[in-house]
Write a protein that holds these residues in place. Structure first.
Motif, PDB file in Angstrom:
ATOM      1  N   GLU A 362      28.714  34.080  37.649  1.00 53.31           N
ATOM      2  CA  GLU A 362      29.547  35.036  38.374  1.00 53.31           C
ATOM      3  C   GLU A 362      28.906  36.411  38.454  1.00 53.31           C
ATOM      4  O   GLU A 362      28.131  36.805  37.583  1.00 53.31           O
ATOM      5  N   THR A 376      35.902  43.370  38.847  1.00 51.06           N
ATOM      6  CA  THR A 376      36.250  42.222  39.697  1.00 51.06           C
ATOM      7  C   THR A 376      35.122  41.200  39.579  1.00 51.06           C
ATOM      8  O   THR A 376      33.938  41.568  39.536  1.00 51.06           O
ATOM      9  N   PHE A 378      33.344  37.565  40.916  1.00 53.94           N
ATOM     10  CA  PHE A 378      33.195  36.694  42.092  1.00 53.94           C
ATOM     11  C   PHE A 378      32.274  35.525  41.761  1.00 53.94           C
ATOM     12  O   PHE A 378      31.288  35.688  41.027  1.00 53.94           O
ATOM     13  N   HIS A 382      31.248  34.103  46.707  1.00 46.04           N
ATOM     14  CA  HIS A 382      31.879  35.415  46.866  1.00 46.04           C
ATOM     15  C   HIS A 382      33.406  35.314  46.908  1.00 46.04           C
ATOM     16  O   HIS A 382      34.079  36.096  47.577  1.00 46.04           O
ATOM     17  N   LEU A 384      36.864  35.706  44.986  1.00 44.05           N
ATOM     18  CA  LEU A 384      37.367  36.465  43.842  1.00 44.05           C
ATOM     19  C   LEU A 384      37.904  35.523  42.763  1.00 44.05           C
ATOM     20  O   LEU A 384      38.706  34.638  43.054  1.00 44.05           O
ATOM     21  N   GLN A 385      37.488  35.715  41.525  1.00 45.92           N
ATOM     22  CA  GLN A 385      37.933  34.861  40.417  1.00 45.92           C
ATOM     23  C   GLN A 385      39.008  35.544  39.560  1.00 45.92           C
ATOM     24  O   GLN A 385      39.948  34.917  39.111  1.00 45.92           O
ATOM     25  N   LYS A 387      40.534  39.799  38.049  1.00 48.87           N
ATOM     26  CA  LYS A 387      40.375  41.262  38.000  1.00 48.87           C
ATOM     27  C   LYS A 387      40.795  41.763  36.624  1.00 48.87           C
ATOM     28  O   LYS A 387      41.665  41.156  35.989  1.00 48.87           O
TER      29      LYS A 387
END
Ligand SMILES: [Fe+2]
Length: 396
Positions: A362, A376, A378, A382, A384-385, A387
Protein backbone atom coordinates in the motif's frame (compact mmCIF):
# COMPACT_ATOMS: atom_id res chain seq x y z
CA UNK A 1 50.37 11.55 -56.29
CA UNK A 2 47.05 13.43 -55.95
CA UNK A 3 45.28 10.48 -57.50
CA UNK A 4 46.97 8.13 -55.03
CA UNK A 5 45.90 10.29 -52.06
CA UNK A 6 42.32 10.47 -53.37
CA UNK A 7 42.13 6.66 -53.64
CA UNK A 8 43.63 6.31 -50.14
CA UNK A 9 41.00 8.67 -48.66
CA UNK A 10 38.23 6.83 -50.50
CA UNK A 11 39.47 3.49 -49.21
CA UNK A 12 39.79 4.68 -45.63
CA UNK A 13 36.41 6.51 -45.52
CA UNK A 14 34.33 3.46 -44.52
CA UNK A 15 36.76 2.78 -41.68
CA UNK A 16 36.51 6.38 -40.48
CA UNK A 17 32.72 6.09 -40.34
CA UNK A 18 33.01 2.78 -38.52
CA UNK A 19 35.42 4.28 -36.00
CA UNK A 20 32.87 7.01 -35.21
CA UNK A 21 30.01 4.52 -34.98
CA UNK A 22 32.04 2.37 -32.64
CA UNK A 23 33.18 5.32 -30.55
CA UNK A 24 32.87 4.59 -26.86
CA UNK A 25 30.35 6.89 -25.22
CA UNK A 26 28.96 7.28 -21.74
CA UNK A 27 25.27 7.13 -20.87
CA UNK A 28 23.37 7.48 -17.63
CA UNK A 29 21.79 4.23 -16.36
CA UNK A 30 19.76 5.28 -13.33
CA UNK A 31 18.70 8.73 -12.28
CA UNK A 32 18.88 11.53 -11.78
CA UNK A 33 17.02 11.61 -8.50
CA UNK A 34 16.95 14.35 -5.88
CA UNK A 35 17.98 14.10 -2.25
CA UNK A 36 18.89 16.48 0.53
CA UNK A 37 16.91 19.38 -0.89
CA UNK A 38 17.17 22.43 1.38
CA UNK A 39 16.20 26.08 1.17
CA UNK A 40 19.38 26.84 -0.79
CA UNK A 41 20.70 23.57 -2.25
CA UNK A 42 19.93 20.16 -3.69
CA UNK A 43 21.85 17.00 -4.58
CA UNK A 44 21.32 15.12 -7.85
CA UNK A 45 22.41 11.47 -7.94
CA UNK A 46 22.74 9.22 -11.01
CA UNK A 47 24.74 6.30 -12.32
CA UNK A 48 26.58 5.76 -15.60
CA UNK A 49 27.37 2.70 -17.69
CA UNK A 50 31.12 3.37 -17.38
CA UNK A 51 33.44 5.29 -15.10
CA UNK A 52 32.99 9.00 -15.66
CA UNK A 53 33.51 12.47 -14.24
CA UNK A 54 30.37 14.52 -13.86
CA UNK A 55 28.80 17.89 -13.29
CA UNK A 56 25.41 19.55 -13.19
CA UNK A 57 24.43 22.70 -15.04
CA UNK A 58 21.59 24.83 -13.75
CA UNK A 59 19.33 27.46 -15.26
CA UNK A 60 16.57 29.62 -13.85
CA UNK A 61 12.99 28.70 -14.71
CA UNK A 62 12.68 31.70 -16.99
CA UNK A 63 11.57 30.11 -20.27
CA UNK A 64 14.88 30.69 -22.04
CA UNK A 65 16.25 27.99 -24.34
CA UNK A 66 18.82 25.88 -22.52
CA UNK A 67 21.39 26.91 -25.11
CA UNK A 68 20.69 30.59 -24.64
CA UNK A 69 23.93 31.07 -22.70
CA UNK A 70 26.58 29.13 -20.82
CA UNK A 71 24.95 27.69 -17.71
CA UNK A 72 26.55 27.63 -14.27
CA UNK A 73 28.34 24.35 -13.49
CA UNK A 74 28.56 22.41 -10.23
CA UNK A 75 30.91 19.44 -9.82
CA UNK A 76 30.98 16.25 -7.75
CA UNK A 77 32.89 17.46 -4.71
CA UNK A 78 33.29 14.16 -2.91
CA UNK A 79 36.87 13.92 -4.14
CA UNK A 80 37.82 16.85 -1.89
CA UNK A 81 39.74 18.64 -4.59
CA UNK A 82 39.98 15.88 -7.19
CA UNK A 83 37.09 14.99 -9.47
CA UNK A 84 35.88 11.46 -8.65
CA UNK A 85 36.04 8.97 -11.54
CA UNK A 86 33.09 6.75 -10.73
CA UNK A 87 29.86 5.16 -11.92
CA UNK A 88 27.76 6.70 -9.11
CA UNK A 89 27.59 10.48 -9.25
CA UNK A 90 26.55 12.97 -6.57
CA UNK A 91 26.50 16.63 -7.41
CA UNK A 92 25.35 19.21 -4.90
CA UNK A 93 24.11 22.48 -6.28
CA UNK A 94 24.20 25.28 -3.71
CA UNK A 95 23.92 29.03 -3.29
CA UNK A 96 20.28 28.96 -4.46
CA UNK A 97 17.27 31.05 -3.44
CA UNK A 98 14.53 29.55 -1.23
CA UNK A 99 11.19 28.48 -2.70
CA UNK A 100 12.52 28.79 -6.26
CA UNK A 101 12.32 26.40 -9.18
CA UNK A 102 15.55 25.70 -11.07
CA UNK A 103 16.08 23.64 -14.20
CA UNK A 104 19.14 21.38 -14.16
CA UNK A 105 21.01 19.13 -16.57
CA UNK A 106 23.26 16.23 -15.57
CA UNK A 107 26.52 16.08 -17.54
CA UNK A 108 29.27 13.50 -17.76
CA UNK A 109 32.45 12.50 -19.60
CA UNK A 110 33.32 8.82 -19.67
CA UNK A 111 36.83 7.72 -18.75
CA UNK A 112 38.16 4.96 -21.01
CA UNK A 113 41.63 4.71 -19.53
CA UNK A 114 43.85 6.05 -16.76
CA UNK A 115 47.62 5.87 -16.99
CA UNK A 116 48.57 6.72 -13.43
CA UNK A 117 50.42 10.04 -13.67
CA UNK A 118 50.59 10.03 -17.47
CA UNK A 119 47.06 10.71 -18.57
CA UNK A 120 43.32 10.26 -18.37
CA UNK A 121 41.46 9.47 -21.60
CA UNK A 122 37.94 10.85 -21.83
CA UNK A 123 35.04 10.06 -24.15
CA UNK A 124 33.07 12.95 -25.69
CA UNK A 125 30.87 14.70 -23.12
CA UNK A 126 27.25 13.70 -22.77
CA UNK A 127 24.33 15.40 -21.09
CA UNK A 128 20.74 14.42 -20.50
CA UNK A 129 18.54 15.96 -23.18
CA UNK A 130 16.56 18.52 -21.21
CA UNK A 131 14.25 19.21 -24.14
CA UNK A 132 12.83 15.68 -24.21
CA UNK A 133 13.49 14.99 -20.51
CA UNK A 134 13.25 18.24 -18.53
CA UNK A 135 14.62 17.99 -15.00
CA UNK A 136 14.04 20.53 -12.26
CA UNK A 137 14.15 21.11 -8.53
CA UNK A 138 12.26 23.52 -6.35
CA UNK A 139 14.18 24.56 -3.26
CA UNK A 140 12.39 24.46 0.08
CA UNK A 141 10.50 27.48 1.35
CA UNK A 142 11.37 29.02 4.72
CA UNK A 143 7.89 28.15 5.98
CA UNK A 144 4.93 25.94 5.10
CA UNK A 145 1.26 25.87 6.12
CA UNK A 146 0.81 22.26 5.07
CA UNK A 147 2.68 19.32 3.55
CA UNK A 148 1.67 16.43 1.35
CA UNK A 149 3.90 13.36 1.07
CA UNK A 150 3.76 9.73 0.00
CA UNK A 151 5.39 6.72 1.65
CA UNK A 152 6.00 3.14 0.54
CA UNK A 153 7.99 0.41 2.25
CA UNK A 154 8.90 -3.27 2.01
CA UNK A 155 8.74 -3.38 -1.77
CA UNK A 156 11.29 -6.23 -1.58
CA UNK A 157 12.35 -5.83 -5.19
CA UNK A 158 8.82 -5.81 -6.59
CA UNK A 159 9.48 -3.09 -9.12
CA UNK A 160 6.16 -3.61 -10.91
CA UNK A 161 4.18 -3.16 -7.68
CA UNK A 162 6.26 -0.10 -6.84
CA UNK A 163 5.48 1.40 -10.25
CA UNK A 164 1.75 0.81 -9.74
CA UNK A 165 1.71 2.38 -6.30
CA UNK A 166 3.67 5.41 -7.48
CA UNK A 167 2.21 5.76 -10.98
CA UNK A 168 0.45 9.06 -10.22
CA UNK A 169 3.27 10.52 -8.13
CA UNK A 170 3.76 13.50 -10.44
CA UNK A 171 0.07 14.40 -10.42
CA UNK A 172 0.08 14.11 -6.63
CA UNK A 173 2.64 16.93 -6.43
CA UNK A 174 4.22 15.44 -3.31
CA UNK A 175 6.48 17.71 -1.30
CA UNK A 176 8.61 14.60 -0.87
CA UNK A 177 8.41 10.81 -1.03
CA UNK A 178 9.64 8.42 1.69
CA UNK A 179 10.96 4.90 1.13
CA UNK A 180 10.66 3.47 4.62
CA UNK A 181 13.04 0.53 4.33
CA UNK A 182 13.34 -2.93 2.76
CA UNK A 183 13.01 -1.70 -0.79
CA UNK A 184 15.31 -4.65 -1.58
CA UNK A 185 15.49 -8.12 -0.04
CA UNK A 186 19.28 -8.09 -0.24
CA UNK A 187 21.84 -6.11 -2.19
CA UNK A 188 23.72 -8.98 -3.82
CA UNK A 189 24.96 -6.73 -6.63
CA UNK A 190 25.20 -2.96 -6.55
CA UNK A 191 23.20 -2.74 -9.80
CA UNK A 192 20.22 -4.23 -7.93
CA UNK A 193 19.56 -0.87 -6.28
CA UNK A 194 18.78 0.71 -9.65
CA UNK A 195 17.06 -2.37 -11.03
CA UNK A 196 14.84 -3.03 -8.04
CA UNK A 197 13.44 0.45 -7.45
CA UNK A 198 15.71 3.44 -7.99
CA UNK A 199 15.45 3.57 -11.80
CA UNK A 200 11.65 3.49 -11.57
CA UNK A 201 11.70 6.07 -8.80
CA UNK A 202 13.79 8.38 -10.94
CA UNK A 203 11.66 7.84 -14.06
CA UNK A 204 8.36 8.42 -12.29
CA UNK A 205 9.10 11.36 -9.98
CA UNK A 206 12.61 11.35 -8.48
CA UNK A 207 14.06 13.76 -11.02
CA UNK A 208 11.95 16.56 -9.54
CA UNK A 209 10.66 15.27 -6.17
CA UNK A 210 12.96 14.86 -3.13
CA UNK A 211 13.29 11.27 -1.91
CA UNK A 212 13.96 10.43 1.77
CA UNK A 213 15.11 6.88 2.42
CA UNK A 214 15.42 4.98 5.67
CA UNK A 215 17.45 1.78 5.86
CA UNK A 216 15.50 -1.42 6.49
CA UNK A 217 16.94 -4.59 7.97
CA UNK A 218 17.16 -6.14 4.49
CA UNK A 219 19.41 -3.31 3.30
CA UNK A 220 22.01 -4.77 5.70
CA UNK A 221 22.08 -7.95 3.63
CA UNK A 222 23.93 -9.10 0.50
CA UNK A 223 27.53 -8.88 -0.72
CA UNK A 224 27.10 -5.28 -1.88
CA UNK A 225 25.05 -4.10 1.14
CA UNK A 226 27.55 -1.37 1.97
CA UNK A 227 27.25 0.08 -1.54
CA UNK A 228 23.74 1.22 -0.49
CA UNK A 229 25.39 4.24 1.15
CA UNK A 230 26.86 5.38 -2.20
CA UNK A 231 23.35 5.86 -3.57
CA UNK A 232 22.18 8.29 -0.91
CA UNK A 233 22.89 11.79 0.21
CA UNK A 234 21.49 12.77 3.58
CA UNK A 235 22.14 15.78 5.80
CA UNK A 236 25.05 14.75 8.03
CA UNK A 237 26.09 11.95 5.68
CA UNK A 238 24.62 9.15 7.82
CA UNK A 239 21.66 6.78 7.19
CA UNK A 240 19.86 8.51 10.09
CA UNK A 241 19.07 12.18 9.57
CA UNK A 242 16.51 14.95 9.98
CA UNK A 243 14.70 17.28 7.61
CA UNK A 244 12.97 20.51 8.48
CA UNK A 245 10.21 22.04 6.37
CA UNK A 246 9.53 25.27 8.21
CA UNK A 247 7.72 24.31 11.42
CA UNK A 248 7.45 20.63 10.37
CA UNK A 249 10.28 18.46 11.73
CA UNK A 250 11.01 14.94 10.49
CA UNK A 251 13.37 12.40 12.04
CA UNK A 252 14.51 9.42 9.95
CA UNK A 253 15.91 6.61 12.12
CA UNK A 254 18.00 3.61 11.14
CA UNK A 255 16.38 0.76 13.07
CA UNK A 256 19.16 -1.71 12.23
CA UNK A 257 18.89 -5.46 11.72
CA UNK A 258 15.95 -7.30 13.24
CA UNK A 259 18.11 -9.98 14.92
CA UNK A 260 20.83 -9.58 17.57
CA UNK A 261 24.35 -9.17 16.22
CA UNK A 262 25.53 -12.69 17.07
CA UNK A 263 22.53 -14.49 15.55
CA UNK A 264 23.80 -17.19 13.21
CA UNK A 265 21.60 -15.81 10.41
CA UNK A 266 23.60 -12.57 10.56
CA UNK A 267 26.52 -14.55 9.08
CA UNK A 268 29.11 -13.02 11.40
CA UNK A 269 29.08 -9.63 9.63
CA UNK A 270 26.49 -7.59 11.52
CA UNK A 271 27.55 -5.25 14.35
CA UNK A 272 24.74 -2.82 15.07
CA UNK A 273 25.08 -2.52 18.88
CA UNK A 274 27.66 0.25 18.92
CA UNK A 275 26.19 1.81 15.79
CA UNK A 276 22.72 2.25 17.30
CA UNK A 277 24.30 3.51 20.55
CA UNK A 278 25.93 6.27 18.51
CA UNK A 279 22.67 6.90 16.73
CA UNK A 280 21.00 7.32 20.15
CA UNK A 281 23.65 9.91 21.08
CA UNK A 282 22.91 11.73 17.82
CA UNK A 283 19.16 11.57 18.51
CA UNK A 284 19.69 13.11 21.95
CA UNK A 285 21.45 16.07 20.32
CA UNK A 286 18.67 16.39 17.73
CA UNK A 287 15.99 16.49 20.42
CA UNK A 288 17.91 19.18 22.29
CA UNK A 289 18.35 21.31 19.17
CA UNK A 290 16.67 24.68 18.69
CA UNK A 291 15.13 23.52 15.39
CA UNK A 292 13.42 20.58 17.07
CA UNK A 293 12.29 22.53 20.12
CA UNK A 294 10.80 25.29 17.99
CA UNK A 295 9.04 22.87 15.63
CA UNK A 296 5.24 22.57 15.77
CA UNK A 297 4.76 19.17 14.12
CA UNK A 298 7.08 16.20 14.79
CA UNK A 299 6.99 12.97 12.82
CA UNK A 300 9.48 10.08 13.12
CA UNK A 301 10.16 7.45 10.46
CA UNK A 302 11.60 4.08 11.47
CA UNK A 303 11.49 0.94 9.35
CA UNK A 304 11.09 -1.31 12.40
CA UNK A 305 8.38 -0.42 14.90
CA UNK A 306 9.08 -0.24 18.65
CA UNK A 307 8.02 -3.14 20.82
CA UNK A 308 10.02 -4.07 23.92
CA UNK A 309 8.68 -7.65 23.96
CA UNK A 310 9.12 -8.49 20.30
CA UNK A 311 12.23 -9.21 18.13
CA UNK A 312 15.62 -7.70 18.88
CA UNK A 313 15.18 -4.90 16.30
CA UNK A 314 11.83 -3.87 17.83
CA UNK A 315 13.44 -3.88 21.27
CA UNK A 316 16.34 -1.67 20.10
CA UNK A 317 13.93 0.97 18.80
CA UNK A 318 11.83 0.68 21.98
CA UNK A 319 14.76 0.87 24.40
CA UNK A 320 17.29 3.13 22.70
CA UNK A 321 15.09 5.68 20.94
CA UNK A 322 11.52 5.69 22.27
CA UNK A 323 12.20 6.85 25.87
CA UNK A 324 13.95 9.97 24.52
CA UNK A 325 11.19 10.55 21.97
CA UNK A 326 8.53 10.18 24.70
CA UNK A 327 10.21 12.83 26.77
CA UNK A 328 10.75 15.21 23.86
CA UNK A 329 7.16 14.92 22.56
CA UNK A 330 6.39 13.33 19.22
CA UNK A 331 3.15 13.43 17.22
CA UNK A 332 3.49 10.22 15.24
CA UNK A 333 5.89 7.43 14.27
CA UNK A 334 5.57 5.84 10.82
CA UNK A 335 6.97 2.34 10.23
CA UNK A 336 6.81 -0.64 7.90
CA UNK A 337 8.54 -4.01 8.33
CA UNK A 338 5.63 -6.30 9.26
CA UNK A 339 4.06 -6.28 5.76
CA UNK A 340 0.64 -5.45 7.16
CA UNK A 341 -1.22 -2.42 8.37
CA UNK A 342 -1.14 -2.03 12.12
CA UNK A 343 -2.01 0.86 14.40
CA UNK A 344 -0.43 0.88 17.86
CA UNK A 345 -2.38 3.23 20.10
CA UNK A 346 -0.21 5.22 22.50
CA UNK A 347 0.61 3.04 25.50
CA UNK A 348 0.20 -0.32 23.72
CA UNK A 349 3.99 -0.40 23.29
CA UNK A 350 6.27 1.78 25.40
CA UNK A 351 5.62 4.69 23.01
CA UNK A 352 3.42 7.48 24.36
CA UNK A 353 2.71 8.54 20.77
CA UNK A 354 0.81 6.69 18.03
CA UNK A 355 2.76 4.26 15.86
CA UNK A 356 1.47 3.20 12.43
CA UNK A 357 2.89 0.39 10.26
CA UNK A 358 2.14 0.70 6.57
CA UNK A 359 1.38 -2.46 4.62
CA UNK A 360 3.92 -3.65 2.03
CA UNK A 361 1.38 -3.43 -0.80
CA UNK A 362 0.00 0.00 0.00
CA UNK A 363 0.82 3.62 -0.55
CA UNK A 364 0.36 5.82 2.48
CA UNK A 365 -0.32 9.47 1.77
CA UNK A 366 0.07 12.03 4.54
CA UNK A 367 -1.48 15.48 4.65
CA UNK A 368 -0.32 17.49 7.57
CA UNK A 369 -0.94 21.05 8.74
CA UNK A 370 -0.33 22.64 12.12
CA UNK A 371 -3.44 21.10 13.72
CA UNK A 372 -3.86 17.60 12.25
CA UNK A 373 -2.11 14.72 10.50
CA UNK A 374 -4.29 12.83 8.04
CA UNK A 375 -3.20 9.44 6.70
CA UNK A 376 -4.88 7.79 3.73
CA UNK A 377 -3.94 4.34 2.46
CA UNK A 378 -4.35 3.11 -1.12
CA UNK A 379 -3.80 -0.25 -2.78
CA UNK A 380 -1.95 -0.74 -6.08
CA UNK A 381 -5.15 0.09 -8.00
CA UNK A 382 -5.37 3.37 -6.13
CA UNK A 383 -8.50 2.27 -4.24
CA UNK A 384 -8.81 3.85 -0.81
CA UNK A 385 -8.31 1.26 1.96
CA UNK A 386 -8.64 3.31 5.16
CA UNK A 387 -8.09 6.69 6.78
CA UNK A 388 -6.59 7.78 10.07
CA UNK A 389 -6.37 11.21 11.65
CA UNK A 390 -4.37 12.55 14.59
CA UNK A 391 -4.36 15.90 16.33
CA UNK A 392 -1.03 17.64 16.44
CA UNK A 393 0.26 17.99 20.00
CA UNK A 394 -2.28 15.54 21.46
CA UNK A 395 0.26 13.15 22.91
CA UNK A 396 2.92 15.54 24.11
FE1 LIG B 1 11.91 -5.28 7.48
Amino acid sequence: MKRFLFILILLSFPFMIEAQDGMVSVRQVCGPYLQNVTTNSFTAIWTTDMDAVSWVEIAPDDGTNWNNCERKKFYDERGLGRRPITKVHHVTVDGLQPDTKYRYRIMMEGVTAQYNRAGVIFTPGYGLDVKSHPTWCKTLAEDYDKLHFGMVNDMHESDSLFRMLMSDALEQKYDFVVFNGDMTSAIDHEEDIAKHYMSSASDLFGYCTPIMITRGNHEFRGNDALKWHDYHSNPGGMPYFTHKYGKFFFIFLDSGEDKYDGDIRNLGVIMTDKYTDKEAEWLKEVLESKDFKESEVRIVFSHIQPDPKSWFGNRVVAEKFVPMLNEAGIDLMLCGHIHQYKYYEPGTTNAKFPVVCNKNRELMITDVDNSKIKLTFFNENHVLQRKLEFKVGQYR
